[in-house]
Design a protein around this motif. Sequence first.
Motif, PDB file in Angstrom:
ATOM      1  N   VAL A   1       0.855  -1.177   0.000  1.00 26.40           N
ATOM      2  CA  VAL A   1       0.000   0.000   0.000  1.00 26.40           C
ATOM      3  C   VAL A   1       0.895   1.232   0.000  1.00 26.40           C
ATOM      4  O   VAL A   1       1.802   1.351   0.833  1.00 26.40           O
ATOM      5  CB  VAL A   1      -0.927   0.026   1.233  1.00 26.40           C
ATOM      6  CG1 VAL A   1      -1.819   1.264   1.203  1.00 26.40           C
ATOM      7  CG2 VAL A   1      -1.773  -1.244   1.303  1.00 26.40           C
ATOM      8  N   ASN A   2       0.636   2.161  -0.924  1.00 19.35           N
ATOM      9  CA  ASN A   2       1.423   3.382  -1.043  1.00 19.35           C
ATOM     10  C   ASN A   2       0.878   4.431  -0.071  1.00 19.35           C
ATOM     11  O   ASN A   2      -0.089   5.131  -0.376  1.00 19.35           O
ATOM     12  CB  ASN A   2       1.379   3.889  -2.481  1.00 19.35           C
ATOM     13  CG  ASN A   2       2.357   5.013  -2.725  1.00 19.35           C
ATOM     14  OD1 ASN A   2       2.846   5.647  -1.792  1.00 19.35           O
ATOM     15  ND2 ASN A   2       2.635   5.276  -3.999  1.00 19.35           N
ATOM     16  N   LEU A   3       1.509   4.540   1.100  1.00 18.11           N
ATOM     17  CA  LEU A   3       1.021   5.457   2.136  1.00 18.11           C
ATOM     18  C   LEU A   3       1.301   6.919   1.805  1.00 18.11           C
ATOM     19  O   LEU A   3       0.801   7.811   2.496  1.00 18.11           O
ATOM     20  CB  LEU A   3       1.637   5.093   3.486  1.00 18.11           C
ATOM     21  CG  LEU A   3       1.274   3.701   4.018  1.00 18.11           C
ATOM     22  CD1 LEU A   3       1.934   3.457   5.370  1.00 18.11           C
ATOM     23  CD2 LEU A   3      -0.241   3.534   4.117  1.00 18.11           C
ATOM     24  N   ALA A   4       2.058   7.172   0.743  1.00 14.45           N
ATOM     25  CA  ALA A   4       2.242   8.560   0.299  1.00 14.45           C
ATOM     26  C   ALA A   4       0.935   9.137  -0.234  1.00 14.45           C
ATOM     27  O   ALA A   4       0.782  10.357  -0.339  1.00 14.45           O
ATOM     28  CB  ALA A   4       3.330   8.638  -0.768  1.00 14.45           C
ATOM     29  N   HIS A   5      -0.015   8.249  -0.570  1.00 13.36           N
ATOM     30  CA  HIS A   5      -1.315   8.681  -1.086  1.00 13.36           C
ATOM     31  C   HIS A   5      -2.430   8.349  -0.105  1.00 13.36           C
ATOM     32  O   HIS A   5      -3.579   8.117  -0.520  1.00 13.36           O
ATOM     33  CB  HIS A   5      -1.584   8.018  -2.435  1.00 13.36           C
ATOM     34  CG  HIS A   5      -0.660   8.466  -3.528  1.00 13.36           C
ATOM     35  ND1 HIS A   5      -0.913   9.572  -4.316  1.00 13.36           N
ATOM     36  CD2 HIS A   5       0.536   7.976  -3.942  1.00 13.36           C
ATOM     37  CE1 HIS A   5       0.076   9.733  -5.179  1.00 13.36           C
ATOM     38  NE2 HIS A   5       0.963   8.778  -4.978  1.00 13.36           N
ATOM     39  N   VAL A   6      -2.114   8.339   1.180  1.00 12.02           N
ATOM     40  CA  VAL A   6      -3.100   7.936   2.180  1.00 12.02           C
ATOM     41  C   VAL A   6      -4.330   8.842   2.170  1.00 12.02           C
ATOM     42  O   VAL A   6      -5.444   8.399   2.456  1.00 12.02           O
ATOM     43  CB  VAL A   6      -2.458   7.900   3.586  1.00 12.02           C
ATOM     44  CG1 VAL A   6      -2.070   9.301   4.054  1.00 12.02           C
ATOM     45  CG2 VAL A   6      -3.387   7.239   4.590  1.00 12.02           C
ATOM     46  N   THR A   7      -4.165  10.117   1.810  1.00 13.70           N
ATOM     47  CA  THR A   7      -5.307  11.035   1.789  1.00 13.70           C
ATOM     48  C   THR A   7      -6.319  10.654   0.703  1.00 13.70           C
ATOM     49  O   THR A   7      -7.475  11.077   0.758  1.00 13.70           O
ATOM     50  CB  THR A   7      -4.851  12.477   1.547  1.00 13.70           C
ATOM     51  OG1 THR A   7      -4.125  12.553   0.318  1.00 13.70           O
ATOM     52  CG2 THR A   7      -3.960  12.959   2.690  1.00 13.70           C
TER      53      THR A   7
ATOM     54  N   ASN B   1      -5.230  11.728   7.084  1.00 11.29           N
ATOM     55  CA  ASN B   1      -3.848  11.322   6.820  1.00 11.29           C
ATOM     56  C   ASN B   1      -3.365  10.171   7.699  1.00 11.29           C
ATOM     57  O   ASN B   1      -2.167   9.997   7.886  1.00 11.29           O
ATOM     58  CB  ASN B   1      -2.904  12.516   6.985  1.00 11.29           C
ATOM     59  CG  ASN B   1      -3.006  13.135   8.365  1.00 11.29           C
ATOM     60  OD1 ASN B   1      -3.713  12.623   9.239  1.00 11.29           O
ATOM     61  ND2 ASN B   1      -2.303  14.238   8.569  1.00 11.29           N
ATOM     62  N   ASP B   2      -4.291   9.403   8.230  1.00  4.03           N
ATOM     63  CA  ASP B   2      -3.904   8.276   9.069  1.00  4.03           C
ATOM     64  C   ASP B   2      -4.822   7.094   8.803  1.00  4.03           C
ATOM     65  O   ASP B   2      -6.041   7.256   8.701  1.00  4.03           O
ATOM     66  CB  ASP B   2      -3.983   8.659  10.555  1.00  4.03           C
ATOM     67  CG  ASP B   2      -3.549   7.519  11.468  1.00  4.03           C
ATOM     68  OD1 ASP B   2      -2.756   6.660  11.022  1.00  4.03           O
ATOM     69  OD2 ASP B   2      -3.987   7.488  12.634  1.00  4.03           O
ATOM     70  N   LEU B   3      -4.236   5.908   8.642  1.00  4.60           N
ATOM     71  CA  LEU B   3      -5.009   4.685   8.521  1.00  4.60           C
ATOM     72  C   LEU B   3      -4.978   3.951   9.855  1.00  4.60           C
ATOM     73  O   LEU B   3      -3.904   3.680  10.400  1.00  4.60           O
ATOM     74  CB  LEU B   3      -4.444   3.785   7.421  1.00  4.60           C
ATOM     75  CG  LEU B   3      -4.650   4.237   5.974  1.00  4.60           C
ATOM     76  CD1 LEU B   3      -4.003   3.248   5.019  1.00  4.60           C
ATOM     77  CD2 LEU B   3      -6.130   4.396   5.650  1.00  4.60           C
ATOM     78  N   VAL B   4      -6.164   3.640  10.373  1.00  5.31           N
ATOM     79  CA  VAL B   4      -6.279   2.861  11.598  1.00  5.31           C
ATOM     80  C   VAL B   4      -6.575   1.418  11.208  1.00  5.31           C
ATOM     81  O   VAL B   4      -7.516   1.150  10.452  1.00  5.31           O
ATOM     82  CB  VAL B   4      -7.375   3.419  12.522  1.00  5.31           C
ATOM     83  CG1 VAL B   4      -7.601   2.500  13.717  1.00  5.31           C
ATOM     84  CG2 VAL B   4      -6.997   4.814  12.984  1.00  5.31           C
ATOM     85  N   VAL B   5      -5.760   0.498  11.707  1.00  4.23           N
ATOM     86  CA  VAL B   5      -5.891  -0.922  11.399  1.00  4.23           C
ATOM     87  C   VAL B   5      -6.762  -1.570  12.464  1.00  4.23           C
ATOM     88  O   VAL B   5      -6.455  -1.489  13.662  1.00  4.23           O
ATOM     89  CB  VAL B   5      -4.519  -1.610  11.357  1.00  4.23           C
ATOM     90  CG1 VAL B   5      -4.672  -3.087  10.980  1.00  4.23           C
ATOM     91  CG2 VAL B   5      -3.583  -0.896  10.390  1.00  4.23           C
TER      92      VAL B   5
END
Length: 227
Positions: A129-135, A195-199
């Motif tokens: 997963v490309n977290l640079a594009h998290v938004t 800007n944050d993914l919660v697992v």
Amino acid sequence: MPIDYSKRPTGSQSNTGPVSLNKVTLTKSAPSVSLSKQGGGGRLHVNLNWNVQGAAASAGRGGFLKRALSGAQGGIDLDLACMYELSDDRKGVVQALGNAFGSFERPPYVQLDADDRTGASAGGENLFVNLAHVTEIRRLLIFAFIYSGVPNFDQAGAVVTLTPAQGAPIEVRLDEQAGSARMCAIALLTNQGGNDLVVNREVRYVGGHQELDQTFGWGLNWTPGRK
């Protein structure tokens, strides 16, 4: 092209402070963790690996003995996959079925590395997963399914590990009673604050793609597929 996940993605920044690399195991009592609070960024590596319970002891070896699983269970083909929903409402699935391997640099910013059809690969199945594009990501559902072979999640000892480029590995064990279910919803990643993914640990077993979709309200149109 397969991703070389031994390398940091181009443009990644070095750590600016100490980050704990202790493994985080999500359980029923502690089911959630924030990627940003874990120090994660850049790229998220999701790995699925498994073994036959007891096979490691009989073989005198540790680790995940996928060859033992393949031989003992008549060649189980266990697949890692991901349903995605982007912030612009686009939805879809990344999986080997239908050759929908996704893309790391372009939407959906999720890519499956390869399909291990035999269980012989020591590296298991991997997606990124490309977290640079998290938004641009609203939510992701990591799941696994048995494409062929006897449905036997209970004996597979499957483990999914989510490893941010600069953070602690997050482990989810598929240790609930599965019965004859051929599919498992493993973890739901939800964007919070933009800007944050919660697992969040799920570990819910279902009969197939349509039931999985209905359980999480994805709203995709499913048709039979092959690989």
